[in-house]
Design a protein around this motif. Structure first.
Motif, PDB file in Angstrom:
ATOM      1  N   CYS A 119      -1.910   2.557  -7.938  1.00 41.86           N
ATOM      2  CA  CYS A 119      -2.675   3.698  -8.440  1.00 41.86           C
ATOM      3  C   CYS A 119      -3.696   3.251  -9.480  1.00 41.86           C
ATOM      4  O   CYS A 119      -3.376   2.482 -10.392  1.00 41.86           O
ATOM      5  N   ASN A 120      -4.922   3.778  -9.370  1.00 38.29           N
ATOM      6  CA  ASN A 120      -6.004   3.430 -10.284  1.00 38.29           C
ATOM      7  C   ASN A 120      -6.063   4.329 -11.518  1.00 38.29           C
ATOM      8  O   ASN A 120      -6.869   4.091 -12.411  1.00 38.29           O
ATOM      9  N   SER A 125       0.836  -1.194   0.000  1.00 34.32           N
ATOM     10  CA  SER A 125       0.000   0.000   0.000  1.00 34.32           C
ATOM     11  C   SER A 125       0.872   1.246   0.000  1.00 34.32           C
ATOM     12  O   SER A 125       2.032   1.231   0.444  1.00 34.32           O
ATOM     13  N   LYS A 163      -5.218   2.939  -4.877  1.00 36.76           N
ATOM     14  CA  LYS A 163      -5.923   1.719  -4.516  1.00 36.76           C
ATOM     15  C   LYS A 163      -5.793   1.478  -3.015  1.00 36.76           C
ATOM     16  O   LYS A 163      -4.946   2.050  -2.344  1.00 36.76           O
ATOM     17  N   VAL A 166      -3.021  -3.671  -1.836  1.00 31.79           N
ATOM     18  CA  VAL A 166      -2.980  -4.567  -2.990  1.00 31.79           C
ATOM     19  C   VAL A 166      -2.439  -5.913  -2.549  1.00 31.79           C
ATOM     20  O   VAL A 166      -1.384  -5.988  -1.909  1.00 31.79           O
ATOM     21  N   ASP A 183      -5.981   8.728  -7.550  1.00 35.73           N
ATOM     22  CA  ASP A 183      -6.875   7.701  -7.010  1.00 35.73           C
ATOM     23  C   ASP A 183      -6.053   6.470  -6.617  1.00 35.73           C
ATOM     24  O   ASP A 183      -5.816   5.577  -7.431  1.00 35.73           O
TER      25      ASP A 183
END
Length: 554
Positions: free
Chosen positions: A101-102, A84, A116, A119, A114
């Motif tokens: 990252c999204n 993270s 995430k 993960v 944005d």
């Protein structure tokens, strides 16, 4: 920049060194004897049948006549990893790492809008290195590792000598994951194993109270690794900034003067990016015969008390094998671009850069490796007529792995460059300082004789990590660990015993951002191995072991 071309090779070897050392702790004594697992491996004063060859060969004198011992061990590895981005996450001002990252890839900003949540990069299946095939074999998702073992002992009638031999695995573990798994940058597949295939042993009963014993282990040792590579550090972040902010206006319009001023680094088809995959590598080394020895003493002055001590020698090995490295396109484009410019060629010559970076590199390699020595002592004591407690204390010489030295069968261009940067590098060798420590550990086990035929057991063994805090990493996600065991033994008849056992090992680790220079440290100095630079890392490892043992007196 000088170190960029060297990264894949050195990172491969750092991964190799890290995997071997941590795996030793993960798999040690988990696949030798299932009865020992249920007693927290506190069996030095109460050796388990023919497996006394490993735990204390003096205990073989308790075996009379001809006996055989066959067991099967099934192990399941459940290894979870989380990555993270903490507050303020960035590498040279960039935070659009697709791992966390999204944002869309065509987002013009290098800052993530944005992020995430955590993960997951969990292990997906078991994987072991098979010596006859010379490769790692995947077991498939949900299929556990199976480790059979067996042995035979013989005590001639009226003799004080007992002879024995066994096949067992002092250390075996391995796992893998599919392509694209976020955890693949520190080991897509990892396997280490030490299999003792012949162990001639002898024990002598000095008197009714005292016995001594010795065994020689002839073992096979292998270490294998496959991993993806990436290098998110400030230096590559700077190269990305140059590519996007300075080189972009000259795309397709380069001329002699721009090539001269910019050293040709803008003449590339792909720029450097700290978050891109920079290649992959595979390494495998083995030694067919690795001898070691065990020496043991067992003192039992009465039926209620016993003391045992064992010394398990180290084993100096010369592992040999091969390496294969796939260099990423961006670094090859960087060297190609520099050598397309006159000024770039001059700079490369001054800095000692190679003329080109090959798409792949392969060759033979070797290393000296010492399997760590171990000493353990313990007692058994009947605190009640039907209840026995065992307590052991042991020490393992993991400090023998303070550094690893890899040798190559030829001069390697990248090493010729790197030796200008480090005293640990020559034209044909790399020495990797790891700084491991030698911990003390203990274990406790309880055995309750429910009936004349049935015995119940349970045990606990906390395992102290030999890895310094600054070297922790998710390749083998284990730091301090706890081993729990429970089982039962049933006497089928006067010559037959059956054991059923279950063991459970767990380890949780938290590696905050910038706390380990072998996982997540940021800055210019993390040149080699920090694929999760700036990230928080959490791991949760669970190993479940089920075993069945069949012992027969003939």
């Amino acid at each position: 920049m000088k170190s960029l071309a060297l990264r894949p090779l050195v990172a491969a070897l750092l991964c190799m060194g890290s995997s071997g050392s941590v795996f030793a702790q993960l798999g040690l004594n988990l696949s030798v004897d299932i009865r020992s697992l249920t007693m927290g491996n506190a069996v030095t004063a109460d050796p388990p049948g023919i497996s006394a060859i490993h735990f204390n060969p003096a205990g073989l004198t308790k075996l009379k006549g001809l006996q055989t011992d066959v067991q099967g061990i099934v192990a399941n590895f459940d290894i979870q990893k989380e990555f993270s981005a903490p507050a303020g996450y960035n590498v040279f001002g960039y935070s659009d790492d697709p791992l966390v990252c999204n944002d869309s890839p065509d987002n013009p900003s290098g800052l993530c809008t944005d992020f995430k949540g955590p993960v997951r990069g969990d292990v997906e299946y078991a994987s072991l290195y098979l010596p006859f095939l010379k490769k790692m074999v995947d077991f498939g998702e949900g299929i556990p590792v199976i480790a059979p073992a067996g042995g035979v002992s013989y005590n001639p009638p009226g003799s004080k000598l007992t002879y024995a031999t066994a096949v067992y695995a002092p250390m075996v573990a391995g796992f893998g994951s599919n392509d694209g798994n976020p955890g693949n940058y520190m080991g897509q597949k990892v396997a280490i194993e030490r299999i003792t295939y012949l162990s001639p042993s002898i024990a002598y009963q000095i008197n009714d109270e005292l016995s001594i014993g010795a065994s020689i282990g002839m073992s096979y040792q292998a270490v294998a690794l496959k991993t993806d590579l990436r290098f998110p550090n400030e230096m590559i972040g700077m190269l990305r900034m140059v590519d996007e902010a300075i080189c972009e206006p000259f795309r397709g319009n380069s001329n002699f003067f721009t090539d001269l001023l910019l050293f040709g680094i803008c003449n590339t088809q792909e720029g450097m990016n700290p978050f891109s995959k920079q290649g992959g590598m595979e390494v495998a080394m083995e030694q067919t015969l690795s001898p070691s020895y065990n020496l043991g003493l067992l003192w039992e002055p009465n039926d209620d008390f016993g003391f045992g001590i064992v010394y398990q020698s180290g084993a100096k090995m010369r592992l040999k094998g091969k390496y294969f490295i796939d260099n990423g396109n961006s670094i090859r484009e960087l060297m190609k671009g520099m050598n397309s410019s006159a000024s770039g060629q001059i700079l490369a010559a001054i800095m000692g850069f190679p003329g080109r970076v090959p798409a792949t590199e392969s060759g033979l390699m070797s290393m000296n490796l010492e399997y760590p020595a171990h000493i353990q002592a313990g007692i058994k004591y009947k605190i009640l007529p039907k209840l026995q407690v065992n307590v052991d204390v042991g020490w393992t010489d993991f400090k023998a792995w303070e550094d690893f030295r890899f040798e190559f069968d030829r001069q390697i261009t990248m090493l010729q460059i790197a030796k200008l940067l480090s005293n640990n590098v020559t034209d044909t060798t790399i020495a990797l300082p790891l700084g491991f420590q030698s911990p003390w550990n203990w274990g406790i086990g309880l055995e309750y004789s429910a009936t004349d035929r049935l015995k119940l057991r349970m045990g606990y063994e906390p395992r102290t990590s030999s890895i310094p805090d600054g070297k922790r990493n998710p390749m083998i996600p284990i730091n301090n660990a706890q081993l729990f065991g429970m089982g039962m033994s049933y006497r089928w008849d006067e010559d037959t015993d059956v054991d059923l056992s279950v063991g459970f090992l767990r380890s949780r680790d938290n590696i905050p951002a910038n706390t380990s220079d072998m996982a997540n440290q940021t800055g210019v100095g993390n040149i080699i191995l920090n694929p999760y630079a700036g990230m928080d890392i959490k791991t949760n490892t669970k190993v479940t072991i089920v075993g069945l043992n069949y012992r027969k007196r003939w």
